[in-house]
Motif scaffolding. Structure first.
Motif, PDB file in Angstrom:
ATOM      1  N   PHE A 183       0.830  -1.203   0.000  1.00  0.00           N
ATOM      2  CA  PHE A 183       0.000   0.000   0.000  1.00  0.00           C
ATOM      3  C   PHE A 183       0.865   1.254   0.000  1.00  0.00           C
ATOM      4  N   ILE A 184       1.921   1.262   0.782  1.00  0.00           N
ATOM      5  CA  ILE A 184       2.804   2.430   0.831  1.00  0.00           C
ATOM      6  C   ILE A 184       3.436   2.684  -0.531  1.00  0.00           C
ATOM      7  N   GLN A 185       3.846   1.629  -1.225  1.00  0.00           N
ATOM      8  CA  GLN A 185       4.426   1.802  -2.548  1.00  0.00           C
ATOM      9  C   GLN A 185       3.415   2.427  -3.506  1.00  0.00           C
ATOM     10  N   ALA A 186       2.172   1.961  -3.448  1.00  0.00           N
ATOM     11  CA  ALA A 186       1.140   2.530  -4.313  1.00  0.00           C
ATOM     12  C   ALA A 186       0.879   3.998  -3.967  1.00  0.00           C
ATOM     13  N   ALA A 187       0.899   4.325  -2.672  1.00  0.00           N
ATOM     14  CA  ALA A 187       0.689   5.710  -2.244  1.00  0.00           C
ATOM     15  C   ALA A 187       1.857   6.592  -2.663  1.00  0.00           C
ATOM     16  N   ARG A 188       3.068   6.055  -2.607  1.00  0.00           N
ATOM     17  CA  ARG A 188       4.244   6.822  -3.027  1.00  0.00           C
ATOM     18  C   ARG A 188       4.149   7.202  -4.498  1.00  0.00           C
ATOM     19  N   GLU A 222      11.056  -2.631   9.428  1.00  0.00           N
ATOM     20  CA  GLU A 222      10.977  -3.052   8.026  1.00  0.00           C
ATOM     21  C   GLU A 222      10.156  -2.064   7.210  1.00  0.00           C
ATOM     22  N   ILE A 223       9.044  -1.625   7.765  1.00  0.00           N
ATOM     23  CA  ILE A 223       8.191  -0.669   7.052  1.00  0.00           C
ATOM     24  C   ILE A 223       8.865   0.686   6.937  1.00  0.00           C
ATOM     25  N   LEU A 224       9.414   1.194   8.024  1.00  0.00           N
ATOM     26  CA  LEU A 224       9.988   2.541   8.007  1.00  0.00           C
ATOM     27  C   LEU A 224      11.246   2.612   7.156  1.00  0.00           C
ATOM     28  N   GLY A 228      11.885   5.072   3.455  1.00  0.00           N
ATOM     29  CA  GLY A 228      12.992   6.013   3.377  1.00  0.00           C
ATOM     30  C   GLY A 228      12.914   7.034   2.258  1.00  0.00           C
ATOM     31  N   PRO A 229      12.379   6.687   1.069  1.00  0.00           N
ATOM     32  CA  PRO A 229      12.301   7.691   0.004  1.00  0.00           C
ATOM     33  C   PRO A 229      11.418   8.892   0.324  1.00  0.00           C
ATOM     34  N   PHE A 230      10.505   8.762   1.276  1.00  0.00           N
ATOM     35  CA  PHE A 230       9.717   9.923   1.693  1.00  0.00           C
ATOM     36  C   PHE A 230      10.609  10.891   2.470  1.00  0.00           C
ATOM     37  N   TRP A 231      10.300  12.185   2.380  1.00  0.00           N
ATOM     38  CA  TRP A 231      11.121  13.174   3.086  1.00  0.00           C
ATOM     39  C   TRP A 231      10.506  13.627   4.406  1.00  0.00           C
ATOM     40  N   LEU A 232       9.238  13.249   4.673  1.00  0.00           N
ATOM     41  CA  LEU A 232       8.571  13.730   5.877  1.00  0.00           C
ATOM     42  C   LEU A 232       7.742  12.607   6.499  1.00  0.00           C
ATOM     43  N   ASN A 233       8.404  11.751   7.260  1.00  0.00           N
ATOM     44  CA  ASN A 233       7.715  10.690   7.991  1.00  0.00           C
ATOM     45  C   ASN A 233       7.600  11.083   9.458  1.00  0.00           C
ATOM     46  N   MET A 234       6.394  10.963  10.005  1.00  0.00           N
ATOM     47  CA  MET A 234       6.147  11.301  11.396  1.00  0.00           C
ATOM     48  C   MET A 234       5.729  10.048  12.160  1.00  0.00           C
ATOM     49  N   LEU A 235       6.416   9.767  13.240  1.00  0.00           N
ATOM     50  CA  LEU A 235       6.056   8.673  14.128  1.00  0.00           C
ATOM     51  C   LEU A 235       5.102   9.191  15.191  1.00  0.00           C
ATOM     52  N   ASP A 245      12.198   5.708  24.616  1.00  0.00           N
ATOM     53  CA  ASP A 245      13.559   5.338  24.241  1.00  0.00           C
ATOM     54  C   ASP A 245      13.608   4.116  23.334  1.00  0.00           C
ATOM     55  N   GLN A 246      12.534   3.312  23.331  1.00  0.00           N
ATOM     56  CA  GLN A 246      12.506   2.130  22.465  1.00  0.00           C
ATOM     57  C   GLN A 246      12.250   2.491  20.999  1.00  0.00           C
ATOM     58  N   VAL A 247      11.758   3.691  20.751  1.00  0.00           N
ATOM     59  CA  VAL A 247      11.458   4.104  19.370  1.00  0.00           C
ATOM     60  C   VAL A 247      12.242   5.337  18.943  1.00  0.00           C
ATOM     61  N   ALA A 248      13.055   5.891  19.835  1.00  0.00           N
ATOM     62  CA  ALA A 248      13.758   7.138  19.527  1.00  0.00           C
ATOM     63  C   ALA A 248      14.748   6.988  18.383  1.00  0.00           C
ATOM     64  N   ASP A 249      15.138   5.752  18.067  1.00  0.00           N
ATOM     65  CA  ASP A 249      16.057   5.542  16.951  1.00  0.00           C
ATOM     66  C   ASP A 249      15.335   5.100  15.676  1.00  0.00           C
ATOM     67  N   TYR A 250      14.008   5.126  15.674  1.00  0.00           N
ATOM     68  CA  TYR A 250      13.282   4.778  14.448  1.00  0.00           C
ATOM     69  C   TYR A 250      13.649   5.785  13.351  1.00  0.00           C
ATOM     70  N   PRO A 251      13.787   5.334  12.105  1.00  0.00           N
ATOM     71  CA  PRO A 251      14.221   6.215  11.009  1.00  0.00           C
ATOM     72  C   PRO A 251      13.084   7.094  10.480  1.00  0.00           C
ATOM     73  N   VAL A 252      12.724   8.106  11.263  1.00  0.00           N
ATOM     74  CA  VAL A 252      11.692   9.067  10.885  1.00  0.00           C
ATOM     75  C   VAL A 252      12.233  10.465  11.126  1.00  0.00           C
TER      76      VAL A 252
END
Length: 340
Positions: A183-188, A222-224, A228-235, A245-252
């Motif tokens: 779904f994310i690929q289709a939305a991208r 895996e999802i986040l 990566g190609p998106f420039w504005l991901n919000m967690l 602290d368990q999510v502070a290193d998520y790539p967003v």
């Protein structure tokens, strides 16, 4: 005569340019602000949801558009049923969960993102992109796989299945993850700018850290990483007593949580997360029950905590549908330097 939001002098940057400045750790021409809400009943039709979202944005001119379908949009084609019962948050109540037995996790099939309610949501995004892109960023709400699993089996039974049948649940989470990625690929491909990625189980009253690490984090990453190609991901870190602290290193790029009701506060969040923090306003006590003057005071405190850098003014979650117009407008106008 009252100035329109579009005529205010600080609107010299586009919303996209302003947020790009914030992501670059620069002081923008003004603090960005974004409030989002549900649109009950309208969220059951892609055209009506797009129209309601567009009208809301045109009225308040926020710096990003967070598209908020009913949460069942991503699980209804697996057999989930829900109803609108008037919740002031605008959310729907789940009344039917298709997974009743543990082996049914292994029988889930990957969904086609172009069909059913997933396809409807793509149609909604297409309409919004055509109207607002590229000037105003558009973020699609994505619930993480464990949140989907909760809707499929029910909150209480999810914990039972996780603890008694972990392998079956993980198999189901793999299927949910692949469906989400498709779904994310289709939305991208439609041209959206990012995801509003909602994590609901990083709460100590729901899971232990070990359970979160086992059943949520691997699928989230895996999802986040694929986002990566998106420039504005919000967690979005939902709830209280959160595992920040368990999510502070998520790539967003941005993290949003209930900073006024659960640690850390905004200043603490900036020390523990390398990106941008979003929050500062209480969504019930201030946005619904408060006054414009109280909202102004809270916003100024949030700006003081952050120094106005790496910061987006907002609430910790959706603004209830009962929030008065004047309070919404107060949050929007305070960043223009206007007194209430």
């Amino acid at each position: 005569m009252m100035k329109t939001l579009h005529s205010l002098k600080s609107d010299r940057l586009t919303h996209r340019e302003r947020l790009e400045s914030v992501l670059s750790n620069q002081l923008p021409d003004r603090i960005p602000v974004a409030l989002w809400r549900h649109f009950p009943v309208d969220d059951q039709d892609p055209g009506r949801l797009a129209a309601a979202t567009a009208a809301y944005q045109q009225q308040f001119d926020f710096d990003l558009i967070k598209v908020t379908p009913g949460s069942s949009f991503s699980v209804r084609d697996w057999g989930v049923t829900d109803e609108w019962r008037g919740d002031p948050e605008g959310t729907r109540d789940y009344v039917g969960h298709p997974i009743q037995h543990p082996e049914e996790w292994t029988q889930l099939q990957v969904l086609d993102p172009h069909r059913g309610t997933l396809g409807d949501q793509l149609e909604c995004l297409k309409l919004l992109v055509s109207e607002f892109s590229p000037r105003t960023p558009i973020l699609q709400t994505i619930f993480n796989p464990l949140s989907h699993a909760k809707h499929l089996v029910g909150r209480d039974m999810l914990l039972v299945h996780m603890r008694r049948y972990p392998d079956a649940v993980k198999k189901g989470l793999e299927t949910i993850t692949q469906t989400t990625l498709d779904f994310i690929q289709a939305a991208r491909e439609l041209g959206i700018d990012g995801l509003f990625y909602a994590v609901q189980h990083a709460q100590y009253d729901l899971l232990s850290e070990q359970e979160f690490q086992e059943f949520s984090r691997p699928f989230d990453l895996e999802i986040l990483r694929n986002a990566g190609p998106f420039w504005l991901n919000m967690l979005h870190l939902h709830g209280e007593d959160v595992m920040f602290d368990q999510v502070a290193d998520y790539p967003v790029q941005v993290i949003n949580w209930h900073d006024r009701s659960t640690p850390p506060d905004l200043a603490g969040g900036l020390k523990r997360f390398p990106g941008v923090v979003c929050g500062g306003l209480r969504r019930i006590e201030s946005m619904v029950l408060g006054t414009p003057a109280e909202i102004q005071a809270e916003a100024l405190d949030a700006i003081r905590q952050t120094g106005g850098k790496r910061f987006i003014l907002g609430t910790g979650c959706v603004v209830p549908t009962t929030a008065p117009f004047g309070n919404l407008m107060a949050a929007r106008r305070i960043v223009e330097g206007e007194n209430q």
